[in-house]
Motif scaffolding. Structure first.
Motif, PDB file in Angstrom:
ATOM      1  N   TRP A 217       2.841  44.434  68.062  1.00 25.78           N
ATOM      2  CA  TRP A 217       3.348  43.068  68.186  1.00 25.78           C
ATOM      3  C   TRP A 217       4.349  42.984  69.325  1.00 25.78           C
ATOM      4  O   TRP A 217       5.090  43.938  69.599  1.00 25.78           O
ATOM      5  CB  TRP A 217       4.081  42.633  66.913  1.00 25.78           C
ATOM      6  N   SER A 218       4.385  41.823  69.939  1.00 27.64           N
ATOM      7  CA  SER A 218       5.485  41.429  70.806  1.00 27.64           C
ATOM      8  C   SER A 218       6.273  40.375  70.038  1.00 27.64           C
ATOM      9  O   SER A 218       5.735  39.325  69.690  1.00 27.64           O
ATOM     10  CB  SER A 218       4.950  40.851  72.120  1.00 27.64           C
ATOM     11  N   VAL A 219       7.548  40.668  69.733  1.00 25.53           N
ATOM     12  CA  VAL A 219       8.355  39.815  68.855  1.00 25.53           C
ATOM     13  C   VAL A 219       9.503  39.206  69.646  1.00 25.53           C
ATOM     14  O   VAL A 219      10.125  39.880  70.479  1.00 25.53           O
ATOM     15  CB  VAL A 219       8.928  40.614  67.662  1.00 25.53           C
ATOM     16  N   THR A 220       9.780  37.930  69.378  1.00 29.03           N
ATOM     17  CA  THR A 220      10.908  37.239  70.000  1.00 29.03           C
ATOM     18  C   THR A 220      11.821  36.671  68.924  1.00 29.03           C
ATOM     19  O   THR A 220      11.346  36.029  67.972  1.00 29.03           O
ATOM     20  CB  THR A 220      10.423  36.093  70.907  1.00 29.03           C
ATOM     21  N   LEU A 221      13.114  36.919  69.066  1.00 29.45           N
ATOM     22  CA  LEU A 221      14.137  36.285  68.235  1.00 29.45           C
ATOM     23  C   LEU A 221      15.000  35.415  69.145  1.00 29.45           C
ATOM     24  O   LEU A 221      15.493  35.890  70.184  1.00 29.45           O
ATOM     25  CB  LEU A 221      15.015  37.335  67.546  1.00 29.45           C
ATOM     26  N   ARG A 222      15.173  34.144  68.756  1.00 34.49           N
ATOM     27  CA  ARG A 222      15.963  33.225  69.565  1.00 34.49           C
ATOM     28  C   ARG A 222      17.155  32.721  68.766  1.00 34.49           C
ATOM     29  O   ARG A 222      16.992  32.195  67.662  1.00 34.49           O
ATOM     30  CB  ARG A 222      15.124  32.030  70.015  1.00 34.49           C
ATOM     31  N   GLY A 223      18.339  32.905  69.322  1.00 30.38           N
ATOM     32  CA  GLY A 223      19.558  32.389  68.712  1.00 30.38           C
ATOM     33  C   GLY A 223      20.275  31.494  69.692  1.00 30.38           C
ATOM     34  O   GLY A 223      19.672  30.594  70.273  1.00 30.38           O
ATOM     35  N   GLU A 224      21.539  31.815  69.946  1.00 30.27           N
ATOM     36  CA  GLU A 224      22.314  30.992  70.874  1.00 30.27           C
ATOM     37  C   GLU A 224      23.283  31.898  71.625  1.00 30.27           C
ATOM     38  O   GLU A 224      24.111  32.582  71.015  1.00 30.27           O
ATOM     39  CB  GLU A 224      23.091  29.911  70.117  1.00 30.27           C
ATOM     40  N   GLU A 234      31.475  34.631  62.256  1.00 31.70           N
ATOM     41  CA  GLU A 234      30.690  33.887  61.264  1.00 31.70           C
ATOM     42  C   GLU A 234      30.001  32.660  61.863  1.00 31.70           C
ATOM     43  O   GLU A 234      29.182  32.011  61.197  1.00 31.70           O
ATOM     44  CB  GLU A 234      31.582  33.477  60.088  1.00 31.70           C
ATOM     45  N   MET A 235      30.304  32.323  63.114  1.00 34.08           N
ATOM     46  CA  MET A 235      29.697  31.156  63.751  1.00 34.08           C
ATOM     47  C   MET A 235      28.659  31.542  64.809  1.00 34.08           C
ATOM     48  O   MET A 235      28.211  30.692  65.564  1.00 34.08           O
ATOM     49  CB  MET A 235      30.785  30.290  64.395  1.00 34.08           C
ATOM     50  N   ARG A 236      28.288  32.796  64.827  1.00 35.48           N
ATOM     51  CA  ARG A 236      27.352  33.262  65.846  1.00 35.48           C
ATOM     52  C   ARG A 236      25.903  33.184  65.368  1.00 35.48           C
ATOM     53  O   ARG A 236      25.606  33.432  64.205  1.00 35.48           O
ATOM     54  CB  ARG A 236      27.672  34.712  66.234  1.00 35.48           C
ATOM     55  N   ASN A 237      25.009  32.880  66.307  1.00 27.98           N
ATOM     56  CA  ASN A 237      23.562  33.002  66.105  1.00 27.98           C
ATOM     57  C   ASN A 237      23.081  34.130  67.026  1.00 27.98           C
ATOM     58  O   ASN A 237      22.474  33.892  68.062  1.00 27.98           O
ATOM     59  CB  ASN A 237      22.846  31.688  66.433  1.00 27.98           C
ATOM     60  N   ASP A 238      23.413  35.349  66.612  1.00 23.59           N
ATOM     61  CA  ASP A 238      23.271  36.536  67.457  1.00 23.59           C
ATOM     62  C   ASP A 238      21.871  37.130  67.302  1.00 23.59           C
ATOM     63  O   ASP A 238      21.532  37.714  66.257  1.00 23.59           O
ATOM     64  CB  ASP A 238      24.347  37.548  67.061  1.00 23.59           C
ATOM     65  N   ALA A 239      21.061  36.988  68.346  1.00 24.16           N
ATOM     66  CA  ALA A 239      19.675  37.468  68.275  1.00 24.16           C
ATOM     67  C   ALA A 239      19.615  38.986  68.143  1.00 24.16           C
ATOM     68  O   ALA A 239      18.748  39.525  67.450  1.00 24.16           O
ATOM     69  CB  ALA A 239      18.904  37.016  69.513  1.00 24.16           C
ATOM     70  N   PHE A 240      20.559  39.692  68.795  1.00 26.89           N
ATOM     71  CA  PHE A 240      20.533  41.153  68.696  1.00 26.89           C
ATOM     72  C   PHE A 240      20.839  41.622  67.277  1.00 26.89           C
ATOM     73  O   PHE A 240      20.254  42.603  66.804  1.00 26.89           O
ATOM     74  CB  PHE A 240      21.507  41.798  69.671  1.00 26.89           C
ATOM     75  N   MET A 241      21.757  40.948  66.582  1.00 25.92           N
ATOM     76  CA  MET A 241      22.052  41.336  65.208  1.00 25.92           C
ATOM     77  C   MET A 241      20.812  41.153  64.326  1.00 25.92           C
ATOM     78  O   MET A 241      20.598  41.903  63.366  1.00 25.92           O
ATOM     79  CB  MET A 241      23.225  40.528  64.658  1.00 25.92           C
ATOM     80  N   GLY A 242      19.974  40.172  64.672  1.00 22.86           N
ATOM     81  CA  GLY A 242      18.707  40.018  63.962  1.00 22.86           C
ATOM     82  C   GLY A 242      17.804  41.213  64.169  1.00 22.86           C
ATOM     83  O   GLY A 242      17.183  41.729  63.231  1.00 22.86           O
ATOM     84  N   LEU A 243      17.735  41.720  65.416  1.00 19.26           N
ATOM     85  CA  LEU A 243      16.952  42.925  65.693  1.00 19.26           C
ATOM     86  C   LEU A 243      17.535  44.129  64.956  1.00 19.26           C
ATOM     87  O   LEU A 243      16.794  44.938  64.380  1.00 19.26           O
ATOM     88  CB  LEU A 243      16.922  43.191  67.202  1.00 19.26           C
ATOM     89  N   ALA A 244      18.863  44.241  64.953  1.00 21.15           N
ATOM     90  CA  ALA A 244      19.494  45.360  64.258  1.00 21.15           C
ATOM     91  C   ALA A 244      19.174  45.328  62.765  1.00 21.15           C
ATOM     92  O   ALA A 244      18.861  46.364  62.159  1.00 21.15           O
ATOM     93  CB  ALA A 244      21.002  45.321  64.485  1.00 21.15           C
ATOM     94  N   VAL A 279      27.462  36.704  73.737  1.00 25.41           N
ATOM     95  CA  VAL A 279      26.678  36.912  72.519  1.00 25.41           C
ATOM     96  C   VAL A 279      25.195  36.764  72.881  1.00 25.41           C
ATOM     97  O   VAL A 279      24.798  35.762  73.477  1.00 25.41           O
ATOM     98  CB  VAL A 279      27.054  35.878  71.433  1.00 25.41           C
ATOM     99  N   PRO A 280      24.352  37.756  72.539  1.00 23.91           N
ATOM    100  CA  PRO A 280      22.932  37.659  72.892  1.00 23.91           C
ATOM    101  C   PRO A 280      22.245  36.461  72.226  1.00 23.91           C
ATOM    102  O   PRO A 280      22.325  36.298  71.006  1.00 23.91           O
ATOM    103  CB  PRO A 280      22.338  38.974  72.383  1.00 23.91           C
ATOM    104  N   GLY A 281      21.591  35.676  73.045  1.00 22.32           N
ATOM    105  CA  GLY A 281      20.890  34.513  72.505  1.00 22.32           C
ATOM    106  C   GLY A 281      19.391  34.697  72.403  1.00 22.32           C
ATOM    107  O   GLY A 281      18.689  33.857  71.830  1.00 22.32           O
ATOM    108  N   HIS A 282      18.889  35.797  72.940  1.00 20.64           N
ATOM    109  CA  HIS A 282      17.433  35.976  73.006  1.00 20.64           C
ATOM    110  C   HIS A 282      17.134  37.472  73.013  1.00 20.64           C
ATOM    111  O   HIS A 282      17.745  38.225  73.777  1.00 20.64           O
ATOM    112  CB  HIS A 282      16.911  35.317  74.291  1.00 20.64           C
TER     113      HIS A 282
END
Length: 412
Positions: A217-224, A234-244, A279-282
């Motif tokens: 798969w090629s996977v994309t996570l999009r935050g801000e 607590e106000m972050r939409n951190d795409a890297f934390m999603g990968l972690a 903060v990583p957004g993508h």
């Protein structure tokens, strides 16, 4: 008469072919499919086949064959592998199976053996997937069509059809490489393991019972993307934390939904914008998942999708994925596996019954005909590297196992 391969002849062929495409700077071999070095390697192989007194042929997919005619027109036995390489390769991946197949045929011819079934060495084109698949074996199995011939490219955008034409080949002739499955009794392949199991367990050969399937798969996570100093945690939409989070879920998912033959790998990731104070957004990343059971692969796919969905909700992210490839698992033919096990016992070899975690031409051929595989150890589990090597004694043992097996398969 005791039948044994000539190890010195195998050595000479391996070391000679290893110099075709070798670069002095890193000692790696660069014989990628349909490069000038690959075509030179094919010419070298054709010459070796003819020198051995075998019939030499090349089909429309530029697969090279050497044929020892049998007494009957019964379905033939194919043995082989490939001689194309990845960039900066070692000397044995693919090449060993081709050289051993050649040695088996010329040994039988020298001893005056005419098998009941025709034996055919086949060196498939582009097993390493320069053009996105296993072109040679897929052509033999009728999996190539005019559209794919017109559109297959390498990572640099070079068209397969242009490379074929550059060397004087008609791309459309690859369609004529397809074989009637009724004409083939089975396919055998000897290969280095490309992993550490045989080396660490001190086994001389591996008898493959299943070849893993896989999906990528090629996977994309999009935050801000946002300021690293002014955005509270607590106000972050951190795409890297999603990968972690997802990476930590992988072992749990394998334990709950997989088997002891399951593998999952996140081998590539890109974090954007890629600034230390942002903060990583993508995040884009790859996921490679393997198992020898198609049912388990389906279950793993569902579990990974569910985990990504839950993490995206928790982290306030969007996610999407695209399946880049899928290969169905292939079971080696029980009768061939049992024959290999019996021959290994008769030769007094220490062996391991095991799966193949890598894809090989045998995986493609297994969709068409019965297949079997022999592994020999890879020193320290290394492959796709100039450090790739196997002890000559293990090569000789694997080659003699192949010879005895081929004799029995060709006489039944």
């Amino acid at each position: 008469m005791e039948r044994k391969v000539n190890l010195e002849r195998i050595k000479k062929d391996i070391l000679t072919l290893a110099e075709i495409g070798r670069q002095e700077s890193d000692r790696g071999i660069y014989r990628m499919a349909f490069t000038d070095a690959d075509i030179e390697g094919k010419r070298w192989l054709l010459d070796r086949i003819e020198t051995a007194g075998l019939e030499a042929k090349t089909d429309g997919a530029v697969n090279v064959s050497g044929i020892l005619a049998g007494k009957s027109d019964a379905p033939r036995v194919l043995i082989g592998s490939h001689i194309d390489t990845v960039p900066c390769a070692g000397a044995l991946d693919g090449t060993l199976g081709v050289v051993v197949a050649l040695e088996c045929l010329r040994t039988l011819r020298e001893q005056g053996v005419q098998p009941e079934r025709t034996l055919e060495l086949i060196a498939f084109s582009d097993e390493e997937g320069r053009f996105g698949g296993m072109f040679g074996s897929q052509a033999v199995c009728g999996q190539i069509n005019p559209k794919s011939l017109a559109t297959m490219t390498d990572l640099n955008g070079i068209l397969l059809r242009d490379e074929l034409q550059r060397h004087g080949y008609d791309p459309m002739a690859a369609l004529d490489a397809a074989r009637d499955p009724e004409s083939i009794a089975g396919y055998l392949e000897l290969h280095i393991e490309q992993g550490p199991v045989l080396d660490r367990t001190h086994k001389t050969v591996g008898i493959v019972d299943e070849i893993t399937g896989l999906f990528t798969w090629s996977v994309t996570l999009r935050g801000e993307a946002n300021h690293a100093g002014t955005t509270p945690m607590e106000m972050r939409n951190d795409a890297f934390m999603g990968l972690a989070d997802f990476a930590h879920e992988v072992p749990r998912i394998l334990a709950e939904n997989g088997s002891d033959r399951s593998r999952a790998t996140i081998g590539k990731a890109q974090i954007l914008p890629g600034a230390a104070n942002t903060v990583p957004g993508h995040v884009d990343f790859s996921l490679d998942v393997r198992d020898t059971s198609e049912t388990i692969l389906d279950e793993l796919s569902a579990a990974f999708r569910k985990a990504l969905s839950a993490i995206a909700r928790h982290r306030n992210l969007m996610f999407e994925f695209q399946q880049k490839s899928y290969l169905r698992p292939v079971a080696c033919k029980d009768e061939i596996v049992e024959l290999l096990l019996r021959q290994a016992q008769q030769l007094g070899l220490e062996y391991e019954r095991m799966p193949s975690g890598a894809a090989h031409d045998a995986q493609i051929m297994g969709n068409l005909v019965p297949v079997g595989m022999i592994f020999v150890p890879s020193k320290n589990g290394q492959s796709h590297s100039p450090a790739e090597w196997t002890a000559w004694s293990d090569i000789e043992a694997g080659a003699n196992l192949m010879l005895q097996t081929v004799v029995e398969m060709s006489s039944s």
